[in-house]
Design an enzyme around this catalytic site. Structure first.
Site, short mmCIF file in Angstrom:
data_model
loop_
_atom_site.label_atom_id
_atom_site.label_comp_id
_atom_site.label_asym_id
_atom_site.label_seq_id
_atom_site.Cartn_x
_atom_site.Cartn_y
_atom_site.Cartn_z
N HIS A 253 41.90 -8.61 0.16
CA HIS A 253 40.89 -9.67 0.04
C HIS A 253 40.99 -10.66 1.19
O HIS A 253 39.98 -11.21 1.63
CB HIS A 253 41.05 -10.41 -1.29
CG HIS A 253 40.24 -9.80 -2.40
ND1 HIS A 253 38.92 -10.11 -2.62
CD2 HIS A 253 40.59 -8.91 -3.35
CE1 HIS A 253 38.47 -9.43 -3.66
NE2 HIS A 253 39.47 -8.69 -4.13
N HIS A 319 45.24 -11.81 -11.79
CA HIS A 319 45.26 -10.44 -12.28
C HIS A 319 46.71 -10.05 -12.56
O HIS A 319 47.58 -10.27 -11.71
CB HIS A 319 44.72 -9.46 -11.24
CG HIS A 319 43.35 -9.78 -10.74
ND1 HIS A 319 43.13 -10.34 -9.50
CD2 HIS A 319 42.13 -9.61 -11.31
CE1 HIS A 319 41.83 -10.50 -9.32
NE2 HIS A 319 41.20 -10.08 -10.40
N ASP A 352 37.46 -5.47 -11.44
CA ASP A 352 36.69 -6.14 -10.39
C ASP A 352 35.26 -5.62 -10.29
O ASP A 352 34.34 -6.38 -10.01
CB ASP A 352 37.36 -5.92 -9.03
CG ASP A 352 38.45 -6.95 -8.74
OD1 ASP A 352 38.56 -7.92 -9.50
OD2 ASP A 352 39.18 -6.76 -7.75
#
Length: 435
Positions: A253, A319, A352
């Site tokens: 990310h 997460h 996601d």
């Protein structure tokens, strides 16, 4: 006693970075509030090299964007939205209005009322996050929000076709090609061309998360969902390759994304570190993932499941992926997490993108006090009360009057006393407690 085989960035460096972000966001919000559309255009030109005639997409522009998305991609988007919509509806079905007579003649209740208008931010910087449109817009529609506007940054000099398709099929009423803090500010504060909304939702980078933090109170927000965090909890029932893959799958990310492994197996810890280094030589997104692992990667070896839970709850990660012989132990004992992914067959990417749970989740330890985005975030639970008999009004009034005098609120007491006089037939003097 937990042992660190690898540590991330120290707290002082994080604090300095936060201070720089905070000041930048303050300046942008002030510009938008003062100059409105002019500031939006100047900031979009500065940060995104984007200055169209109108930031809002017209219907024909939406149709053009959708036409550029392949049939398979459109089908996949619709499949993902169906999963999100179905789970959100199941959640909504658990939320019931309430009305109950708590005492004879005293009726109390609550109603679940959707927020009237929201602004959804869909990130699109390093990666165009198509799935964020499902998570915000589809869920808001299920909640019953009346007006939904959505913003996403330009991508390669224009609207990202798949994001536009996801926004449109998700149910957005207005779609804007506008990114960053300026987009959040425009939706929250309003400009000459954009009506302000009641609530801002959606994930984003550190600047977007900080903008939401600074705006909270003037408008509502879903939660502070900044750069992605992942925590893998594993024992020797799995191997280093799957742990490393799941850590780097989220580290890609961006360079500020924490990726942490907690295990009770030192061999698995060492194997995972080696696998991370190997995978970074072949992963196409290794530039971002490697920096994230270097600055924010951690490997913690614990002595027991109990110690693993303690460390996991301390970290309070967005997460948490549990790959152990007994994943339900962690489901039943952990308290601080955004979302749990139980067993090696599932993973964070499923959540996601497609499985149906919402991927907008709390970061930076906010999981200690809030969960993630869900249909209930768009709903206000508002109470009401009704007194249906004279006797009940007088009885409650007597208690209320005395309690108000106890606190020194004589005007409050008189609100109760007038009911005692009128409905109970007692001559209670003005601003005096009913005896």
């Amino acid at each position: 006693m937990p042992r660190w085989l690898k540590r991330g960035m120290d707290a002082s460096a994080i604090k300095e970075a936060d201070a720089r972000v905070r000041q930048t966001v303050e300046d942008i919000l002030a510009q938008v509030e003062a100059k409105k559309d002019t500031a939006i255009r100047e900031l979009s030109e500065k940060f995104d090299k984007w200055s169209p005639k109108d930031f809002r997409l017209a219907p024909q522009e939406i149709e053009k964007a959708i036409s550029q998305v392949s049939k398979r991609d459109l089908e996949d988007i619709k499949f993902a939205q169906a999963q999100v919509r179905n789970f959100a509806q199941k959640q909504r079905d658990t939320m019931h209005d309430l009305e109950v007579e708590t005492l004879p003649g005293v009726v109390l209740g609550h109603r679940h009322i959707p927020v009237n208008s929201i602004g959804c931010y869909v990130p699109g910087g390093r990666y165009p996050m198509v799935a964020s449109a499902h998570m915000s817009i589809v869920t808001a529609r299920v909640a019953g929000v009346k007006c939904i506007i959505a913003c996403a940054p330009p991508y390669k000099g224009g609207p990202h076709p798949a994001i536009v398709a996801a926004m449109h099929f998700g149910g957005a009423d207005e779609i804007y090609v506008l990114g960053g803090v300026q987009a959040v500010a425009a939706m929250a504060l309003g400009t000459e061309s954009i009506e302000p909304v009641d609530m801002i939702v959606g994930p984003g980078n550190a600047y977007v998360a900080e903008a939401k933090r600074q705006l909270f109170g003037r408008i509502g927000i879903d939660l502070l969902a900044g750069p992605t965090e992942t925590l893998v909890i594993a024992d020797d029932s799995v191997d280093g390759e799957i742990c490393a893959t799941d850590l780097l799958g989220q580290a890609e990310h961006g360079p500020t994304s924490p990726a942490v492994l907690i295990t009770n197996s030192e061999k698995l810890a060492q194997d995972t570190i080696k696998e991370v280094e190997r995978l970074l030589t072949i992963l196409p997104t290794a530039d971002a993932a490697a920096q994230a692992w270097k600055d924010n990667g951690e490997v913690i070896v614990c002595d027991s499941y109990e110690e693993m839970v303690q460390e996991a709850d301390r970290i309070a990660s967005e997460h948490v992926q549990v790959m152990t012989r007994d994943p339900d132990y962690f489901l039943n004992t952990m308290t601080n997490y955004g979302s749990l992914f139980l067993g090696a067959r599932t993973n964070v990417a499923f959540g996601d993108k497609v499985i149906g749970t919402n991927h907008t989740l709390p970061t930076r330890k906010n999981a200690r006090f809030t969960g993630g985005l869900w249909v209930g975030k768009f709903i206000k639970t508002c109470t009401y009360q009704r007194v249906t008999t004279d006797a009940a009004s007088a009885m409650i009034g007597e208690y209320c009057s005395r309690l108000c005098v106890l606190e020194g609120f004589l005007g409050h007491a008189e609100q109760a006393n007038v009911r005692v006089r009128r409905y109970g037939g007692r001559n209670v003097p003005y601003a005096q407690a009913a005896e």
